[in-house]
Scaffold this motif. Structure first.
Motif: not given
Length: 216
Positions: A29-33
C-alpha cells in the motif's frame, strides 16, 4: 510501525508503470503523488536532486530513484511475497542485463516512433523491432522471461509494448507473434491491467505532446 510508502510519478510514464506493477505484485500500500513535470514539486527536487526525475519511491522518508533500481529495492524489502528477480545469481544477472538492454536500446527508438515522421520514424521502427526480435529470441517458448513465473524482466518490458502499440501504428503481432502471445499473458494479470493507464487518455496526451513538438 507500518511502512510509509510514497510514489512520486507521472501517470503516462513507462518507468513509473514498472514501479506501480512491482508494488501491486507485492501488495504494498502506498500514497501516489502525481507530478507536474513542467512545474516540479519541491518534494521531487528534494528527493531526487541529481536527476530531478520521476519515479521516486520514498520509503519511511528515504528516497530511491531510477525505476530499475526501485523495482530491485521493492523486491528486496518486501521479499515475502511474489519474488521478482530469480534466486539464482547467474539468472539474476541475466535479467539485469536484459533490462539494461531495454533501457538503452528500446527507449529512444520507441519514443521516436511517435515523435518523428518520415525516414526518421521508419528508422526508429526498424531499430525498435530489431531489439524486440532479440528479446523474443530470449523469451523462446517460455510463458514468461523467467520461465513459468512473471518477474523483473517481464514487468520492465511490458510498458514499452503498451506505449509502442498505442502510438507506433504497427502490428507487433505480425512481426513478433511469440512476443505478442507473451503480451496477452501479461495483460491477463490484474496487477498489470490496473497499472496501465487508459489507452484513449494516453493517445490524447501523446497527440498534445506531438503538436507541441511540431510547433517547437
Amino acid at each position: 510501525m507500518a511502512d510509509e510508502v510514497v510514489l512520486l510519478d507521472f501517470w503516462p510514464s513507462m518507468f513509473g508503470m514498472r514501479v506501480r506493477i512491482a508494488l501491486a505484485e507485492k501488495g504494498v500500500k502506498y500514497e501516489y503523488k502525481e507530478e507536474d513535470l513542467k512545474n516540479k514539486s519541491p518534494l521531487l527536487l528534494q528527493m531526487n536532486p541529481v536527476h530531478k526525475k520521476i519515479p521516486v519511491l520514498i520509503h519511511n522518508g528515504r528516497p530511491v530513484c531510477e525505476s530499475s533500481i526501485i523495482v530491485q529495492y521493492i523486491d528486496e524489502v518486501w521479499k515475502d511475497k511474489a519474488p521478482l528477480l530469480p534466486s539464482d545469481r547467474y539468472q539474476r544477472a541475466q535479467a539485469r542485463f536484459w533490462v539494461d538492454f531495454i533501457d538503452k536500446k528500446m527507449y529512444d527508438a520507441s519514443t521516436k516512433t511517435w515523435t518523428t515522421e518520415g525516414e526518421e520514424q521508419e528508422a526508429a521502427k526498424k531499430e525498435f523491432f530489431e531489439a524486440l526480435k532479440t528479446l523474443e529470441g530470449q523469451l523462446g517458448d517460455k510463458p514468461f522471461f523467467g520461465g513459468d513465473n512473471f518477474g523483473y524482466l517481464d514487468l520492465s518490458l511490458i510498458p514499452f509494448y503498451y506505449t509502442y502499440e498505442t502510438f507506433g501504428k504497427s502490428s507487433i503481432e505480425a512481426e513478433c507473434p511469440k512476443f505478442k502471445a507473451w503480451v496477452k499473458r501479461c495483460l491477463q494479470r490484474e496487477t498489470i491491467a490496473k497499472a496501465l493507464p487508459d489507452e484513449k487518455k494516453v493517445l490524447e496526451h501523446a497527440s498534445g505532446m506531438r503538436k507541441n513538438l511540431v510547433l517547437e
